[in-house]
Design a protein around this motif. Structure first.
Motif, PDB file in Angstrom:
ATOM      1  N   ALA A  12      -6.149  10.067 -18.456  1.00 50.59           N
ATOM      2  CA  ALA A  12      -5.991   8.687 -18.935  1.00 50.59           C
ATOM      3  C   ALA A  12      -6.772   8.432 -20.218  1.00 50.59           C
ATOM      4  O   ALA A  12      -6.304   7.726 -21.118  1.00 50.59           O
ATOM      5  N   GLN A  16      -9.659   9.587 -26.472  1.00 50.63           N
ATOM      6  CA  GLN A  16     -10.603   8.490 -26.692  1.00 50.63           C
ATOM      7  C   GLN A  16     -12.016   9.053 -26.854  1.00 50.63           C
ATOM      8  O   GLN A  16     -12.370  10.061 -26.241  1.00 50.63           O
ATOM      9  N   ASP A  57      -9.000   0.184 -20.260  1.00 51.37           N
ATOM     10  CA  ASP A  57      -8.929   0.855 -21.564  1.00 51.37           C
ATOM     11  C   ASP A  57      -7.763   1.811 -21.756  1.00 51.37           C
ATOM     12  O   ASP A  57      -7.696   2.495 -22.777  1.00 51.37           O
ATOM     13  N   THR A  58      -6.860   1.896 -20.775  1.00 52.98           N
ATOM     14  CA  THR A  58      -5.720   2.800 -20.898  1.00 52.98           C
ATOM     15  C   THR A  58      -4.488   2.097 -20.324  1.00 52.98           C
ATOM     16  O   THR A  58      -4.610   1.023 -19.735  1.00 52.98           O
ATOM     17  N   PRO A  59      -3.310   2.694 -20.426  1.00 57.74           N
ATOM     18  CA  PRO A  59      -2.109   2.085 -19.839  1.00 57.74           C
ATOM     19  C   PRO A  59      -2.063   2.106 -18.299  1.00 57.74           C
ATOM     20  O   PRO A  59      -1.162   1.529 -17.702  1.00 57.74           O
ATOM     21  N   VAL A  60      -3.020   2.744 -17.648  1.00 57.18           N
ATOM     22  CA  VAL A  60      -3.047   2.824 -16.191  1.00 57.18           C
ATOM     23  C   VAL A  60      -3.189   1.417 -15.605  1.00 57.18           C
ATOM     24  O   VAL A  60      -3.951   0.595 -16.111  1.00 57.18           O
ATOM     25  N   THR A  61      -2.471   1.160 -14.507  1.00 62.84           N
ATOM     26  CA  THR A  61      -2.543  -0.129 -13.817  1.00 62.84           C
ATOM     27  C   THR A  61      -3.301   0.023 -12.494  1.00 62.84           C
ATOM     28  O   THR A  61      -3.463   1.134 -11.984  1.00 62.84           O
ATOM     29  N   LYS A  85      -9.153  -8.246 -18.813  1.00 63.76           N
ATOM     30  CA  LYS A  85      -8.562  -7.033 -19.361  1.00 63.76           C
ATOM     31  C   LYS A  85      -7.591  -6.359 -18.395  1.00 63.76           C
ATOM     32  O   LYS A  85      -6.883  -5.446 -18.789  1.00 63.76           O
ATOM     33  N   ASP A  88      -3.447  -9.321 -17.227  1.00 62.88           N
ATOM     34  CA  ASP A  88      -2.255  -9.224 -18.081  1.00 62.88           C
ATOM     35  C   ASP A  88      -2.671  -8.638 -19.416  1.00 62.88           C
ATOM     36  O   ASP A  88      -3.234  -9.320 -20.264  1.00 62.88           O
ATOM     37  N   LYS A  89      -2.387  -7.362 -19.577  1.00 63.81           N
ATOM     38  CA  LYS A  89      -2.838  -6.645 -20.764  1.00 63.81           C
ATOM     39  C   LYS A  89      -2.139  -7.111 -22.044  1.00 63.81           C
ATOM     40  O   LYS A  89      -2.541  -6.752 -23.132  1.00 63.81           O
ATOM     41  N   HIS A  90      -1.080  -7.912 -21.895  1.00 62.97           N
ATOM     42  CA  HIS A  90      -0.328  -8.347 -23.067  1.00 62.97           C
ATOM     43  C   HIS A  90      -0.875  -9.646 -23.659  1.00 62.97           C
ATOM     44  O   HIS A  90      -0.547  -9.991 -24.778  1.00 62.97           O
TER      45      HIS A  90
END
Length: 191
Positions: A12, A16, A57-61, A85, A88-90
Motif C-alpha cells: 500500500a 512513499q 494515506d493510500t487508496p486502501v479502504t 481522512k 470520504d476521501k473525496h
C-alpha cells in the motif's frame, strides 16, 4: 497476521517516503510494530499498528482492511486514524488545527487502550524522527510540515499531555510510552 500486515502495508505504501527524506515510508509502520511488540501487545493490535496509515494515506479502504484482517483490526485502524481522512476521501480536508483538535479529543475521550497504544507508538516514532532530523537540519526542518514549529509544538505537547493522562489511567505499558513521548517532545521544543 503480523507478516501479512507487513506485506499489505508495504504494498500500500510502495513509492512513499517519510516527509523530506529518502527513507521509505514503510519504515514508520515497522517502527510502530516494533514498539507494540516490545510492549507485549496482542497480534491484532500489532497488525493494526502496522496498518494504521493505510486508510489515511493510500487508496486502501476500511472495508479492505476488514476483509483481509477482520473487524477488530479494522476498528483499531479506524480508531487510530483521523476521521476526516477516512470517511470520504473525496472531500477536502478540514483545516490542520481542526483535524488535530479532533484527534486530541478522540484520544482523550473516546479511545480504548489498544487504540491509545497504537496512537502513542505512532506519535512516539514521529517525535523520534523529528528530533533526529531537527538535530541534523535545525530550524529548516519545519518547512517540510503543513504547520510550522509553533503549531507542531502545540500539537505534540498536547498529545504528550493527553497520552500521559490516559497512561496514568491505564498504567504501564501505555504510561511508559507516553512518558517517553513527553521526554522526546521536550527535547525537540525546549532545547
Amino acid at each position: 497476521m503480523i507478516f501479512n500486515a507487513i506485506q499489505f502495508a508495504a504494498d500500500a505504501h510502495a513509492g512513499q517516503y517519510r516527509k523530506g527524506t529518502n527513507i521509505p515510508y514503510i519504515s514508520h509502520p515497522v517502527n510502530v510494530m516494533k514498539t507494540l511488540c516490545q510492549q507485549g501487545c496482542d497480534e491484532e493490535t500489532i497488525a493494526a499498528g502496522i496498518l494504521h496509515d493505510v486508510v489515511e494515506d493510500t487508496p486502501v479502504t476500511l472495508e479492505m482492511v476488514e476483509q483481509h484482517f477482520g473487524k477488530r483490526v479494522a476498528r483499531l485502524v479506524a480508531g487510530a486514524s483521523e476521521q476526516d481522512k477516512i470517511t470520504d476521501k473525496h472531500l477536502p480536508e478540514p483545516d490542520w488545527k481542526v483535524r488535530k483538535q479532533r484527534t486530541l479529543h478522540h484520544l482523550e475521550q473516546e479511545s480504548d487502550l489498544s487504540v491509545l497504544m497504537i496512537s502513542c507508538a505512532d506519535k512516539l516514532d514521529n517525535a523520534r524522527a523529528i528530533l533526529h532530523d531537527y538535530r541534523e537540519k535545525g530550524e529548516e526542518l519545519w518547512s517540510r510540515f503543513k504547520a510550522g514549529k509553533d503549531e507542531q509544538k502545540w500539537y505534540y505537547s498536547s498529545l504528550a499531555g493527553v497520552l500521559v493522562k490516559r497512561g496514568n489511567e491505564h498504567g504501564n505499558p501505555l504510561l511508559k510510552m507516553a512518558l517517553e513521548l513527553e521526554t522526546t517532545v521536550n527535547q525537540i521544543f525546549l532545547s
